[in-house]
Write an enzyme that holds these catalytic residues in place. Structure first.
Site, PDB file in Angstrom:
ATOM      1  N   THR A 180       5.775   3.019  -6.965  1.00 37.81           N
ATOM      2  CA  THR A 180       6.028   2.092  -8.061  1.00 37.81           C
ATOM      3  C   THR A 180       7.061   1.049  -7.638  1.00 37.81           C
ATOM      4  O   THR A 180       7.858   1.283  -6.734  1.00 37.81           O
ATOM      5  CB  THR A 180       6.589   2.809  -9.306  1.00 37.81           C
ATOM      6  OG1 THR A 180       7.909   3.295  -9.015  1.00 37.81           O
ATOM      7  CG2 THR A 180       5.699   3.938  -9.762  1.00 37.81           C
ATOM      8  N   TYR A 212      -0.533   2.156   0.101  1.00 37.25           N
ATOM      9  CA  TYR A 212      -0.677   2.315   1.547  1.00 37.25           C
ATOM     10  C   TYR A 212      -1.211   3.695   1.899  1.00 37.25           C
ATOM     11  O   TYR A 212      -1.408   4.539   1.020  1.00 37.25           O
ATOM     12  CB  TYR A 212       0.660   2.071   2.247  1.00 37.25           C
ATOM     13  CG  TYR A 212       1.799   2.993   1.823  1.00 37.25           C
ATOM     14  CD1 TYR A 212       2.302   3.947   2.705  1.00 37.25           C
ATOM     15  CD2 TYR A 212       2.374   2.888   0.563  1.00 37.25           C
ATOM     16  CE1 TYR A 212       3.355   4.768   2.335  1.00 37.25           C
ATOM     17  CE2 TYR A 212       3.425   3.708   0.189  1.00 37.25           C
ATOM     18  CZ  TYR A 212       3.911   4.649   1.080  1.00 37.25           C
ATOM     19  OH  TYR A 212       4.948   5.472   0.706  1.00 37.25           O
ATOM     20  N   GLU A 220       6.958   7.795  -5.913  1.00 39.06           N
ATOM     21  CA  GLU A 220       5.943   7.660  -4.857  1.00 39.06           C
ATOM     22  C   GLU A 220       5.004   8.853  -4.992  1.00 39.06           C
ATOM     23  O   GLU A 220       5.456   9.992  -4.988  1.00 39.06           O
ATOM     24  CB  GLU A 220       6.572   7.697  -3.467  1.00 39.06           C
ATOM     25  CG  GLU A 220       7.825   6.869  -3.278  1.00 39.06           C
ATOM     26  CD  GLU A 220       8.621   7.346  -2.068  1.00 39.06           C
ATOM     27  OE1 GLU A 220       8.020   7.641  -1.020  1.00 39.06           O
ATOM     28  OE2 GLU A 220       9.850   7.445  -2.181  1.00 39.06           O
ATOM     29  N   ASP A 258      -0.373   7.047   3.774  1.00 42.81           N
ATOM     30  CA  ASP A 258       0.703   7.866   4.332  1.00 42.81           C
ATOM     31  C   ASP A 258       0.037   9.054   5.022  1.00 42.81           C
ATOM     32  O   ASP A 258      -0.298  10.055   4.385  1.00 42.81           O
ATOM     33  CB  ASP A 258       1.643   8.322   3.230  1.00 42.81           C
ATOM     34  CG  ASP A 258       2.873   9.038   3.781  1.00 42.81           C
ATOM     35  OD1 ASP A 258       2.986   9.162   5.016  1.00 42.81           O
ATOM     36  OD2 ASP A 258       3.713   9.491   2.984  1.00 42.81           O
ATOM     37  N   GLU A 265      -1.279   6.445  -0.905  1.00 40.06           N
ATOM     38  CA  GLU A 265      -0.022   6.623  -1.641  1.00 40.06           C
ATOM     39  C   GLU A 265       0.304   5.361  -2.418  1.00 40.06           C
ATOM     40  O   GLU A 265       0.097   4.246  -1.947  1.00 40.06           O
ATOM     41  CB  GLU A 265       1.118   6.970  -0.684  1.00 40.06           C
ATOM     42  CG  GLU A 265       2.463   7.151  -1.381  1.00 40.06           C
ATOM     43  CD  GLU A 265       3.509   7.848  -0.506  1.00 40.06           C
ATOM     44  OE1 GLU A 265       4.697   7.661  -0.777  1.00 40.06           O
ATOM     45  OE2 GLU A 265       3.120   8.569   0.437  1.00 40.06           O
TER      46      GLU A 265
END
Length: 502
Positions: free
Chosen positions: A103, A93, A10, A95, A100
């Site tokens: 995977t 999205y 992430e 964050d 962000e």
């Protein structure tokens, strides 16, 4: 086990709005994600399902109270921010103040590199599309970890582990590894201290932001070992080790080694193969000390009284890993495990003899070489603001602006993948995990999907009064081998759910 395990990354991207230094980063991040969603999601937009998330569950056996948790920890709350599930199985999205990319779940280090690189291209495409909206200024994204004004943002790794492995063993054996692995996977940073006010260069972007050895938090009192116990899988069988201490790498070999070596160390921990005590005194101070010395001569004090450099400590783990693979697999070790061991050994040897010879493989070395060239050419001292601008420009994801990308274009950075492989991963899911089912469903049945998450896909089917949840609690089911033929055969979501219900 080998380097193969269920894992993912992430990455929060740094963001700036050109010409608007006071722009709201949350608004800008939402514009980026929504622009990509609008252009690529041509049917119903599935929401993210937060129902099964438990961010306050601690691996040490308790749940943190929501009343005392920092708001940044409440990742199970739908704040109405932009949130998209992609056909490659990934999540894009907002964050808090950053866009962000998470995977999809994969099972090899090379696939981590593949879908992590696909995330860079998704972000690049998203920022360009946001700029095309009427009245929008240029939004620039950086794959880095700090604004050098005191703020840091994460590049997290996730590894599925056996639940039976005692968490105390993970802490004991993994802490020294994390203290020292930055010698090959640090991203490099101009400035020392959280706000970068101390002049000079260090190996890691994140090292100065860690304050405790073990803890649940991720944005304050950051711990070397994070204790979040949110497996996104069968909790009786698995735990998901949530690693928050890594840097955001652009160099493919650095990412490959970061996750490949970590997976091997986790395998040794699970199999109780690490007999020797590699504990480090004062790990937080040791972490920073190693990062602050790009000459790599800084030693740390071990619990047994020895003094080892970061490279020497890594050599201890490498020696164990070579014996472990030989003992468990011999000549039958898989190709990526063999390759990770060979690259790990070569990189450590070259770091000992000539670190600058790795400028074509490791981010912190590539960046340092660039900076030293500018310093030599223009006579720049370490307190010159131009050096921090070079630092930022290295991580700029625009190929025409980013210094990393210019190095790649000039053939001065080694790659593991082709542009075509990365482009395919932007829209296609990995085939060996449940991400295949999630991604193919989003690609084929989007109008009938109400929501999805790591461990379920929720259908809203015509003629059904209630939503139909298809659980995907086993990360290794829902692969192409399991459901590929079924999805190819079912023309509608109704047919698919009916077939799965039999």
């Amino acid at each position: 086990m080998s380097v193969r395990r269920v894992m993912g990354t992430e990455v929060e991207y740094g963001i700036s709005v050109q010409g608007q230094p006071t722009a709201n980063p949350m608004v800008a991040s939402s514009q980026v994600v929504n622009a990509y969603a609008t252009a690529t999601v041509r049917a119903r937009r599935a929401r993210w399902d937060f129902e099964e998330e438990s961010p306050l569950r601690d691996a040490r056996g308790f749940d943190m109270s929501r009343q005392i948790a920092d708001p940044s920890q409440l990742t199970d709350e739908d704040l109405g921010l932009a949130n998209v599930i992609l056909t490659n199985g990934a999540r894009l999205y907002v964050d808090h103040a950053h866009p962000e990319y998470s995977t999809p779940e994969v099972v090899t280090p090379l696939d981590i590199v593949r879908w992590d690189k696909a995330g860079e291209q998704v972000m690049l495409d998203a920022a360009r599309r946001a700029q095309q909206l009427p009245g929008n200024p240029a939004i620039v994204l950086y794959k880095n970890n700090t604004d050098n004004k005191g703020a840091s943002y994460g590049a997290h790794e996730n590894y599925l582990m056996r639940r039976s492995t005692p968490f105390a063993d993970i802490v004991r054996h993994l802490t020294p590894f994390f203290v020292s692995r930055q010698v090959f996977c640090g991203a490099g940073r101009v400035g020392k201290g959280q706000d970068g006010r101390d002049h000079g260069y260090q190996i890691s972007q994140r090292a100065d932001f860690f304050e405790v050895e073990v803890g649940l938090e991720t944005t304050l009192k950051r711990p070397i070992i994070n204790t979040r116990d949110e497996p996104h899988a069968d909790p009786e069988k698995y735990r998901r080790l949530h690693v928050i201490i890594g840097d955001a790498n652009l160099a493919e070999i650095a990412t490959y080694l970061k996750v490949g070596t970590t997976s091997l160390v986790l395998a040794m921990i699970e199999d109780r193969f690490i007999g020797r005590d590699l504990a480090v005194d004062t790990p937080v101070a040791a972490l920073r000390a190693v990062s602050h010395d790009p000459t790599l001569r800084q030693s740390v004090t071990m619990a047994d009284g020895r003094k080892l450099t970061g490279i020497q400590l890594q050599l201890e783990y490498l020696d164990l890993a070579k014996k472990y693979v030989e003992d468990r697999y011999g000549a039958d070790a898989d190709a990526q495990t063999v390759d990770v061991l060979a690259r790990w050994e070569d990189v450590l040897a070259r770091l000992e003899s000539d670190p600058m010879s790795l400028a074509d493989q490791l981010d912190w070395v590539a960046k340092l070489k660039l900076i030293e060239q500018y310093r030599s050419r223009d006579g720049l001292a370490w307190d010159d603001a131009k050096l921090q601008l070079i630092d930022y420009q290295y991580s700029d994801i625009r190929p025409e602006k980013g210094l990393y990308h210019r190095l790649v274009g000039a053939g001065r950075i080694q790659r593991l993948l082709t542009d075509e492989e990365v482009d395919r991963a932007m829209t296609n899911p990995p085939e060996e995990t449940r991400a295949y089912f999630r991604g193919r469903c989003l690609e084929k049945y989007a109008p009938d999907i109400a929501a999805a998450s790591w461990d379920s896909v929720i259908f809203d089917l015509p003629g059904r009064e209630s939503l139909q949840r298809v659980p995907t609690i086993d990360p290794l089911r829902g692969s192409r081998a399991h459901v590929g033929e079924l999805i190819d055969r079912c023309g509608t979501a109704v047919e698919l759910v009916r077939a799965l219900s039999r």
